[in-house]
Every structure is written in structure tokens, then in C-alpha cells.
Design a protein around this motif. Structure first.
Motif, PDB file in Angstrom:
ATOM      1  N   ASP A   1     -23.702  21.265 127.343  1.00 33.53           N
ATOM      2  CA  ASP A   1     -22.835  22.022 126.214  1.00 33.53           C
ATOM      3  C   ASP A   1     -22.856  21.430 124.847  1.00 33.53           C
ATOM      4  N   LEU A   2     -22.899  22.095 123.992  1.00 33.84           N
ATOM      5  CA  LEU A   2     -22.576  21.472 122.509  1.00 33.84           C
ATOM      6  C   LEU A   2     -21.581  22.169 122.051  1.00 33.84           C
ATOM      7  N   GLY A   3     -20.473  21.489 121.530  1.00 36.76           N
ATOM      8  CA  GLY A   3     -19.476  21.834 120.630  1.00 36.76           C
ATOM      9  C   GLY A   3     -19.554  21.594 119.263  1.00 36.76           C
ATOM     10  N   LEU A   4     -20.124  22.695 118.410  1.00 32.99           N
ATOM     11  CA  LEU A   4     -20.199  22.513 116.986  1.00 32.99           C
ATOM     12  C   LEU A   4     -19.168  22.554 116.263  1.00 32.99           C
ATOM     13  N   ARG A   5     -18.241  21.885 115.573  1.00 36.09           N
ATOM     14  CA  ARG A   5     -17.275  22.186 114.811  1.00 36.09           C
ATOM     15  C   ARG A   5     -17.407  22.458 113.400  1.00 36.09           C
ATOM     16  N   TYR A   6     -17.005  23.445 113.169  1.00 39.60           N
ATOM     17  CA  TYR A   6     -17.629  24.199 111.907  1.00 39.60           C
ATOM     18  C   TYR A   6     -16.301  24.995 111.094  1.00 39.60           C
ATOM     19  N   ALA A   7     -16.700  25.352 109.715  1.00 39.62           N
ATOM     20  CA  ALA A   7     -15.710  26.396 109.295  1.00 39.62           C
ATOM     21  C   ALA A   7     -16.617  27.020 108.370  1.00 39.62           C
ATOM     22  N   THR A   8     -16.233  28.377 108.205  1.00 45.04           N
ATOM     23  CA  THR A   8     -17.132  29.532 107.537  1.00 45.04           C
ATOM     24  C   THR A   8     -16.165  30.718 106.947  1.00 45.04           C
ATOM     25  N   THR A   9     -16.450  31.258 105.792  1.00 45.02           N
ATOM     26  CA  THR A   9     -15.806  32.466 105.707  1.00 45.02           C
ATOM     27  C   THR A   9     -16.890  33.526 105.601  1.00 45.02           C
ATOM     28  N   TYR A  10     -17.924  33.323 106.221  1.00 43.94           N
ATOM     29  CA  TYR A  10     -19.153  34.229 106.354  1.00 43.94           C
ATOM     30  C   TYR A  10     -19.224  34.891 107.629  1.00 43.94           C
ATOM     31  N   THR A  11     -19.416  36.024 107.905  1.00 47.61           N
ATOM     32  CA  THR A  11     -19.812  36.892 108.976  1.00 47.61           C
ATOM     33  C   THR A  11     -21.251  36.962 109.277  1.00 47.61           C
ATOM     34  N   GLY A  12     -21.542  36.525 110.540  1.00 47.82           N
ATOM     35  CA  GLY A  12     -23.198  36.592 110.857  1.00 47.82           C
ATOM     36  C   GLY A  12     -23.671  35.196 110.554  1.00 47.82           C
ATOM     37  N   THR A  13     -23.182  34.298 110.207  1.00 48.01           N
ATOM     38  CA  THR A  13     -23.894  32.873 109.993  1.00 48.01           C
ATOM     39  C   THR A  13     -24.451  32.592 111.312  1.00 48.01           C
ATOM     40  N   GLN A  14     -25.856  31.928 111.138  1.00 44.33           N
ATOM     41  CA  GLN A  14     -26.692  31.742 112.376  1.00 44.33           C
ATOM     42  C   GLN A  14     -27.174  30.470 112.195  1.00 44.33           C
TER      43      GLN A  14
ATOM     44  N   TRP B   1     -11.030  25.209 110.554  1.00 44.52           N
ATOM     45  CA  TRP B   1     -11.957  24.593 111.723  1.00 44.52           C
ATOM     46  C   TRP B   1     -11.978  24.955 112.953  1.00 44.52           C
ATOM     47  N   ARG B   2     -12.891  25.126 113.585  1.00 45.58           N
ATOM     48  CA  ARG B   2     -13.186  25.927 114.946  1.00 45.58           C
ATOM     49  C   ARG B   2     -14.343  25.069 115.477  1.00 45.58           C
ATOM     50  N   THR B   3     -14.319  25.121 116.817  1.00 51.11           N
ATOM     51  CA  THR B   3     -15.254  24.461 117.722  1.00 51.11           C
ATOM     52  C   THR B   3     -16.037  25.505 118.470  1.00 51.11           C
ATOM     53  N   HIS B   4     -17.320  25.831 118.385  1.00 51.86           N
ATOM     54  CA  HIS B   4     -17.833  26.875 118.882  1.00 51.86           C
ATOM     55  C   HIS B   4     -18.849  26.108 119.886  1.00 51.86           C
ATOM     56  N   THR B   5     -18.840  26.533 121.152  1.00 52.72           N
ATOM     57  CA  THR B   5     -19.887  25.885 122.181  1.00 52.72           C
ATOM     58  C   THR B   5     -20.794  26.677 122.391  1.00 52.72           C
ATOM     59  N   ILE B   6     -21.949  25.910 122.315  1.00 51.43           N
ATOM     60  CA  ILE B   6     -23.296  26.640 122.723  1.00 51.43           C
ATOM     61  C   ILE B   6     -23.804  25.945 123.948  1.00 51.43           C
ATOM     62  N   LYS B   7     -23.888  26.867 124.828  1.00 51.51           N
ATOM     63  CA  LYS B   7     -23.957  26.404 126.390  1.00 51.51           C
ATOM     64  C   LYS B   7     -25.579  26.238 126.692  1.00 51.51           C
ATOM     65  N   GLY B   8     -25.822  25.323 127.983  1.00 46.02           N
ATOM     66  CA  GLY B   8     -26.939  25.617 128.538  1.00 46.02           C
ATOM     67  C   GLY B   8     -28.046  24.812 127.697  1.00 46.02           C
ATOM     68  N   LEU B   9     -27.848  23.820 127.072  1.00 48.53           N
ATOM     69  CA  LEU B   9     -29.012  23.055 126.178  1.00 48.53           C
ATOM     70  C   LEU B   9     -29.687  22.022 127.193  1.00 48.53           C
ATOM     71  N   ASN B  10     -30.985  22.381 127.438  1.00 50.25           N
ATOM     72  CA  ASN B  10     -31.795  21.351 128.475  1.00 50.25           C
ATOM     73  C   ASN B  10     -32.338  20.463 127.672  1.00 50.25           C
ATOM     74  N   LEU B  11     -31.873  19.182 127.773  1.00 50.52           N
ATOM     75  CA  LEU B  11     -32.279  17.973 126.946  1.00 50.52           C
ATOM     76  C   LEU B  11     -33.024  17.176 127.789  1.00 50.52           C
ATOM     77  N   PRO B  12     -34.285  16.447 127.413  1.00 45.15           N
ATOM     78  CA  PRO B  12     -34.887  15.464 128.035  1.00 45.15           C
ATOM     79  C   PRO B  12     -34.220  14.030 127.836  1.00 45.15           C
ATOM     80  N   SER B  13     -34.270  13.085 128.977  1.00 46.05           N
ATOM     81  CA  SER B  13     -33.952  11.862 128.651  1.00 46.05           C
ATOM     82  C   SER B  13     -34.498  11.042 127.829  1.00 46.05           C
ATOM     83  N   GLY B  14     -33.936  10.054 127.229  1.00 40.41           N
ATOM     84  CA  GLY B  14     -34.625   9.123 126.300  1.00 40.41           C
ATOM     85  C   GLY B  14     -34.347   9.194 124.864  1.00 40.41           C
TER      86      GLY B  14
END
Length: 826
Positions: A570-583, A608-621
Motif C-alpha cells: 500500500d502506498l500512502g501519498l502525502r499531498y495537498a491540493t485545492t483542485y477537484t479531480g486531480t489524478q 496536507w492529507r495522506t491518500h492510501t493507494i492499495k494493492g500495488l504489486n511490486l517485484p523484488s530488487g
């Protein structure tokens, strides 16, 4: 192989050193086992000293052993046993030896069995060290810091925090006083290390018992002085791991690595406890990055990591002739003997210069030189170093003038000398002893260090890239290790492979510039901070350091990463924005691992908020991560990766006869009484996986003689405050949230080896009565229900660096409590 690139006089080897200064084929894994460790103790309380281009490692003796051991290395990973550096009687059960080099003498500070401190001296980093003082007192874990003005401070451990004392000489310690702000959670605090960087004093210290898996390191800083109060970092603990195979992390020291720029921490871990109750420890190494004045530890790691980078050029003079790799200006008698280059002619005021002619620095660089005067003439004797050398009419010099006891710096540009700047050296400075000059050039700023003391900063745009070398004037000099790194002011961290799991600072994107390390569609740096000579927009962040800002559609940033294992994260992205619909979208190498993710509006550029993006499949190395702005605009600060378990299930435990197998950590005096879980006084237990994120957990709670009990969620790194499973210091040693009931209220708090109350709600709760509690965790929101399962007593969203994954558990704080009908749905 060590991976060390040796300087030779052949053009082929010089080109190899220039083109291939670092190879990712060389890797290390924490923890490390060194040759000739103490058989029953390993390595504890490690300390690293750099002298003349070589690193020396010292550690505590084995319990009951006499004699300090020493190891040497040129790359900080491959260590050679250098033997016993002292066999003095006071080294028996010798604690935490640290060595300071000053004016030709090596000073060792140690505390035998914790009974005061002694100073030992030697003329060599490998000894023999002999005792030169009586018992100077002070608590354990002595550490010495020398400030830019040459003043000395001695640090030691204490129950009320780290103590500091002035030193009138290397062998005299004054009265100590506690440093405000350094106590770690009301605990004994030890193992201090202090460095100074860009005007900020940074202190690290260790708390918890040395036999606790929760032994940990915190960071502190101030800008006022080495003996003033410190402020704890808001990302503490910076080193912690209490479960698994690499626990009990602490007692670090900090040094600058082989690339002359990247800081590293060495520390020990607790591998086991001997039958006699003594710690068995091993050596660990992890990199430190700097986000402005914020210390960011890239660790702990216990998987294969690339070796620390080497300098782009180095010479150890391990030959018998100077060779064609050097060019001479103005003459002199140059040669090589005993791994030193020398110049022996005197009697002239000319600068006799020998510069390395095959390597040219980048426009920004760090250079290190080691030199001493052997004898002097009667006219104007000096020895020094050359940098930015282009030709006989364009170069810079930094000179040690022993007669005037000063550092002299100036630039020769188009045949004309700039105004010379003279800076006094400390009283008693002995130019006939080996000293280190360090020059950092970043943009138009030059910094000049002598023996780690920053003595001068100047601004000039008159010289750029060039060659390096040594010089004398009416003096005979010996010249040791010389090295150059095209890195400066922490830039070495940019291309370091950042560990996953772990947290990456957004500003530590790869080097290489536009289209390589990043893509930015606007010109210039709109925020004007963290200058990297590129067009990325960077601004101050209210949480410390800086963040990447003004991210617009199509822009991206790349990060080198080292993934521990194949799996889901899981990735917790710490960010800030005043925009709606940022992707945004995240890639690993050329694979899209997130799809397009929409970031909610945070309501302000400093919300500032942390948005969690779940289920990232990462290879080792080792891989390259890319963060892409698909549309909109946002600022981002950190990328937090946690190993994840996003499976769905429902688990229960009615405590019929025993605790179920899903309970995997326990502290305190737990029992099963009449089909109920019982804890008397203080204790906590954890259940499930640290990879769990969103879930509902419920249980029944009954206070017997007191009531301060409840449910833990998002739990990481549980530990006890004392040795082993000793609960005597309370239940506050974990990371996560706690929802509890007391006779008059419901409380939600955040525990990060230190308690913060987040929210409370009034209520009346009696002893010997059952209360049903439910906690629902979803994203950054936590709802707490007691009795009424429809309307929460507390509904709280944690926007302040929330915990994004963790186990569940139950906890009682100084209360005899029963629990029953436990369940979790994930």
C-alpha cells in the motif's frame, strides 16, 4: 571483492574510475557479520571514525572480555580486522568506545561497566590506546562533538534525557546538564551522536532497554548550540523494528560515506540474549537523506542493498612514483613514499603545485584532502590544496599557514588573484600533524572545512569545474588521501536506491535532469527552495523540509527503489491540493501499477492529507518508480510504502480455553479466566497482520478494579519498555491508535512510542459491567462505538501523518480488565 576503485597511473584505470565510479553489482545485507567479532557478543554500540580516507570501526567489548577490537574499511561495507586497539584493564566490560582525532592524537572515550569515563590516547587509529586520565565520571555512552569554533562538548546518557558538558581540553570534562527535549518517552536515553550541517545541530539518541526489541533511535535538532535544548523530529522514531528478524535497533553513530556526501548511520540490532541475560548484537548500516534540515532515515533495511557509492576520483598513493597522472606547475621536488605524496623543496615563495590531470570535477562537487607540513623554510612557509584548476592562470587555493595560524583562501582568475580571506585556526593548531581540508562547491557557494570545522563560506561565480591537487610554498609537505565526488550538500541521496517498505521524500527524485529524473513543463523553480539546478518547483513544507509543488498535467518524477520482496504494498501519498479531480498514476519501470487514481481536494495548499493507494504489486530488487500527474494540480511531500494484506475475512476469538493462534504478540500477565481474556495491571496483545488496513474490530470489555482499557488498531512495532517482556515501564511502546474507556469518557489516541490524545467523548462506565466496543477504520477515518453500535461516540479523521496499516489488539493500562467476544472483519 571490496568494490573499491584504486587510483593507478595508467590511463585505462583512470578512465575506468571516471566512467564507472560505482557498480550496483556490489551489495550488502543487514545485519553484517564481521571477522573476529566477539564470539559471544558480536558488535554492540558501533562507532565509525574516518582518517586519511579510511574508515575505522570500534565497538563495545564482550561482556567479561578485556580489549577493544578495531576494523578498517575503504568502502564502509567490507571490513578488515585490525586487531585489539587497546588491552588496558579499564577496557574490561568497556562500554561504547568512541574515538576523536585531534591535532595528531587519537582520543578514545569509554566507560568500563558504566562506572564513569576514562580517556585513552594513541598515535594511530588502530592503537595501542593507553589510559591518560583518571575516572572523569559522567554516565555511560560518552560522545564528543567539536563545533566550528573549536569548542568541545561531551555528551552522556541519563534518565531525564541526554546530558551535555563543556570540555576545556580533550581530557577535561566540565559539569554536565540535561539537554531539554531529549528524553524519549520518560525513559532512559543513551547513545547520543551530534553532527552539524548547514548551521543546524542534529542529535540522535536511543531509548528503551538494550534488551528490548523496541530499542529505537530518535532525532532532535536546534540552531542555537550544542548545549542548548533540542526539538524532537516530527518523524520519530527514525529507526525502529520490534518484530521479525531484525529487532532492537539502536546506539547509532553517523558519518559521511565514501562518496564524501551521503551520510550513513551505523547501529546494532539485537540478535538474541545470552543465557546470562546479556545482549548479542550485530552491525547494520543505512543511509540518511536530508530534506532541507529534516533528517530522513532510509532504513531500517535487512535485505540486499547496493553498496555505498564511491567518489568519482580518489588516490591513496599506493605506489612508488607520482606517475603521468599528475602534472606539475612551478616546479618542486615531488615523489611518493609510505602512501604519501611529498614535496621537499623549500626556499621559494612560488606555489609548487601538483594537480591530477586526468579527472575534471563537475561544476558542483565535494573535494577532500589530507596534508601536513614536514618542515618549513624561513621566507613564507605554507602548505595547501588546489581546486577548480583549469590552467596556470585559473584555479583556487586553500592554504594552511602555520606561522600565522590561519586558513587562507583565494582564487586566481585570468592571472589575477582575488582578495585573500584569512580565517583563524584554533589555538594550538599544529600544522605538522595530518589535517583534512574539505571543500564543497554548490552553485556559487564555496564552503571550506578544516578537520570537520566549517571555517569559511564564500560566494563567487568566477571558477567552475576543474582539477584538484596539492601545493607548497617554502615548505616540505606530505599529502595523503585525495578524493572528489560530483555530489554536494546531500545530492548523493538522489540516486540512492530507497528501501521499500519505507518512506521516500518527494524532493529526493533521481538526478539526470529534464526527461531523465523528472519532467517539468514550466520553466524555473516556482518555489525557489532546495536548489538542484533544475526546473522542479520546490517550496517549504509546514511539516518540515520541502515538498515538490505545482505538479501539472503530464509532469513526472522518478525514484530509484530497492523492494524487499515480491508482494503487495500500500502506498500512502502525502499531498495537498485545492483542485477537484486531480489524478495521478504510479509506474514501476515501464509497468503501470496503480491505474489512474483520483486525489480528493484537501481544501488548501497547506492542508496536507495522506491518500492510501492499495494493492500495488511490486517485484523484488532494484527498480525505478515513476509518479505521474495525469491531470489537475497538486503538491506532494512523501511516498510511504507498507507491505499489505488486502484479503477479506472474518475472525473471532471467544477465549473459551486459550487464545487463538491469530494472537501473535503479547506483553503483560495475560490469562484465560472462565472463558474470558484477563489482564492484571498493564498489558497489550496484538492479533493479525501488519499489512491489514481497513477493518472493523469489536470486543466486550469489563473493568474489575479499574478501567482504562480498549482496542488497538493499525498497530506496528509493539514492545515492552524494559528488558525482554518486562512490563514495568507501561504499555505505551507501540505505533498505532487506541480507543479506550475509563469511568468518565471514551478516548481515542495515537501512540507513537509517545501518546497524543486525538478525541474524547463523555460517558459513564462502571466497574464489573460489560461494555461492547466497536472500532471501524477506513482510510484515515476512525469511528469508535460503545454500547450504541449505530451512532459513534467518536468520529475522527487523522490528517497528521496517519498510520496506514497495522494489526489489531487489546490493551489495559494499570487496570485489571476482562475481554470477551473478540472479532475482526477485514
Amino acid at each position: 571483492m571490496s568494490g573499491k576503485i584504486k587510483k593507478t597511473v595508467t590511463l585505462a584505470c583512470l578512465l575506468f574510475a571516471l566512467l564507472f565510479p560505482y557498480s550496483g553489482a556490489f551489495a550488502y545485507t543487514n545485519y553484517m557479520t564481521l571477522p573476529n567479532e566477539f564470539a559471544n557478543d558480536g558488535i554492540g554500540d558501533p562507532f565509525v571514525l574516518k582518517y586519511n580516507g579510511t574508515f575505522y570501526l570500534y565497538s563495545s567489548t564482550g561482556q567479561g572480555d578485556t580489549g577493544f577490537k578495531c576494523w578498517s574499511s575503504t568502502d564502509a561495507v567490507n571490513w578488515t580486522y585490525a586487531g585489539l586497539c587497546s588491552t588496558e584493564a579499564i577496557t574490561n566490560d568497556g562500554y561504547a568506545p568512541e574515538v576523536v582525532y585531534w591535532n595528531g592524537t587519537f582520543y578514545m572515550y569509554t566507560s568500563p561497566r558504566g562506572q564513569g569515563h576514562y580517556v585513552l590516547t594513541s598515535s594511530s587509529p588502530t592503537g595501542p590506546f593507553t589510559v591518560v586520565t583518571g575516572n572523569l565520571g559522567h554516565s555511560i555512552d560518552g560522545h564528543v562533538f567539536i563545533d566550528d569554533n573549536g569548542s568541545w562538548t561531551f555528551y552522556s546518557a541519563g534518565g531525564d534525557g541526554i546530558h551535555a558538558a563543556p570540555m576545556s581540553s580533550p581530557t577535561s570534562i566540565g559539569t554536565d546538564a540535561v539537554l531539554g527535549g531529549t528524553q524519549m518517552g520518560g525513559q532512559w536515553t543513551e547513545g547520543a551522536t551530534v553532527i552539524k550541517r548547514n548551521g543546524t545541530y542534529h542529535l540522535t539518541a536511543t531509548g528503551n532497554h538494550v534488551l528490548s526489541p523496541g530499542y529505537r533511535v530518535n532525532a532532535f535538532s536546534n540552531t542555537t548550540g550544542p548545549r542548548q535544548s533540542f526539538t524532537p523530529s516530527n518523524n520519530n522514531p527514525i529507526l525502529l523494528n520490534s518484530e521479525g528478524s531484525n529487532v532492537g535497533l539502536g546506539h547509532n553513530s553517523i558519518f559521511i560515506g565514501p562518496d564524501l556526501d551521503t551520510y550513513y548511520a551505523v547501529y546494532h540490532n539485537l540478535t538474541s540474549v545470552s543465557p546470562g541475560g546479556l545482549p548479542i548484537r550485530k552491525l547494520n548500516l543505512d543511509a540518511i537523506g536530508w530534506n532541507g534540515d529534516k533528517m530522513a532515515m532510509y532504513g531500517p533495511t535487512n535485505w540486499s542493498m547496493p553498496n555505498p557509492s564511491l567518489p568519482n576520483f580518489e588516490d591513496r598513493f599506493q605506489r612508488t612514483t607520482v606517475g603521468s597522472g599528475y602534472s606539475n606547475l612551478n616546479g618542486g621536488t615531488w615523489g611518493i613514499a609510505n602512501n604519501f605524496m611529498y614535496q621537499s623543496a623549500k626556499g621559494s615563495t612560488a606555489f609548487y603545485i601538483n594537480y591530477e590531470n586526468t579527472f575534471t570535477t563537475a561544476s558542483d562537487y565535494t573535494a577532500e584532502y589530507n596534508l601536513k607540513e614536514v618542515s618549513k623554510g624561513t621566507i613564507e612557509p605554507k602548505i595547501g590544496v588546489v581546486y577548480g584548476y583549469v590552467d596556470a592562470s585559473n584555479y583556487g587555493v586553500a592554504i594552511l599557514n602555520g606561522n600565522a595560524n590561519r586558513l587562507e583562501t583565494t582564487l586566481l582568475v585570468n592571472g589575477s588573484w582575488d582578495t585573500q580571506v584569512n580565517t583563524p585556526l584554533p589555538a594550538g593548531f599544529d600544522i605538522t600533524k595530518l589535517h583534512t581540508i574539505r571543500i564543497e562547491k554548490s552553485g556559487t557557494t564555496y564552503k571550506y572545512f578544516v578537520d570537520k570545522m566549517l571555517l569559511e563560506t564564500k560566494i563567487s561565480n568566477r571558477l567552475g569545474a576543474g582539477k584538484v591537487g596539492y601545493l607548497t610554498c617554502d615548505a616540505e609537505g606530505n599529502f595523503g588521501y585525495i578524493a572528489v565526488s560530483n555530489k554536494v550538500n546531500g545530492s548523493g541521496i538522489f540516486d540512492l536506491y530507497k528501501p521499500i517498505p519505507g518512506t521516500i521524500q518527494a524532493v529526493h527524485y533521481n538526478s539526470g535532469g529534464e526527461g531523465v529524473g523528472y519532467h517539468d513543463i514550466s520553466g524555473g523553480n516556482a518555489g525557489g527552495k532546495y536548489i538542484r539546478n533544475d526546473n522542479v518547483d520546490i517550496r517549504d513544507n509546514p511539516e518540515g523540509g520541502h515538498n515538490v509543488g505545482w505538479n501539472s498535467t503530464g509532469e513526472w518524477y522518478k525514484y530509484n527503489v530497492s523492494v524487499k520482496a515480491n508482494g503487495t504494498y500500500d502506498l500512502g501519498l502525502r499531498y495537498a491540493t485545492t483542485y477537484t479531480g486531480t489524478q495521478v498514476r504510479v509506474w514501476i519501470d515501464s509497468t503501470d501499477i496503480t491505474g489512474v487514481v483520483t486525489l480528493p481536494n484537501t481544501g488548501g495548499w497547506d492542508n496536507w492529507r495522506t491518500h492510501t493507494i492499495k494493492g500495488l504489486n511490486l517485484p523484488s530488487g532494484n527498480h525505478t518508480l515513476k509518479v505521474e500527474t495525469v491531470t489537475g494540480e497538486y503538491d506532494f511531500y512523501t511516498l510511504q510504502f507498507n507491505a499489505a494484506d488486502n484479503s477479506s475475512f472474518s475472525k473471532t476469538d471467544n477465549f473459551a480455553t486459550a487464545f487463538s493462534g491469530d494472537w501473535n504478540w503479547s506483553g503483560g500477565n495475560w490469562a484465560i479466566e472462565s472463558g474470558e481474556a484477563s489482564i492484571n495491571n498493564i498489558g497489550k496483545r496484538t492479533f493479525g497482520s501488519t499489512g491489514w488496513s481497513d477493518y472493523t474490530v469489536e470486543t466486550d470489555i469489563k473493568g474489575i478494579d479499574a478501567l482504562n482499557s480498549g482496542i488497538m488498531v493499525r498497530v506496528q512495532n509493539p514492545a515492552q519498555g524494559g528488558a525482554g517482556n518486562d512490563p514495568g515501564l507501561g504499555t505505551d511502546f507501540y505505533q498505532g491508535y487506541f480507543a479506550g474507556i475509563s469511568p468518565t469518557q471514551v478516548t481515542l489516541g495515537k501512540q507513537n512510542y509517545g501518546w497524543t490524545t486525538l478525541a474524547t467523548a463523555p460517558g459513564t462506565f462502571n466497574l464489573n459491567a460489560w461494555y461492547h466496543m466497536k472500532v471501524v477504520v477506513s482510510g484515515n477515518n476512525i469511528k469508535v462505538y460503545v454500547g450504541d453500535m449505530t451512532n459513534p461516540k467518536i468520529d475522527y479523521t487523522d490528517n497528521g501523518n496517519p498510520f496506514i496499516t497495522g494489526k489489531v489488539g487489546i490493551r489495559s493500562h494499570y487496570a485489571h480488565t476482562h475481554f470477551d467476544n473478540f472479532s475482526v472483519t477485514h
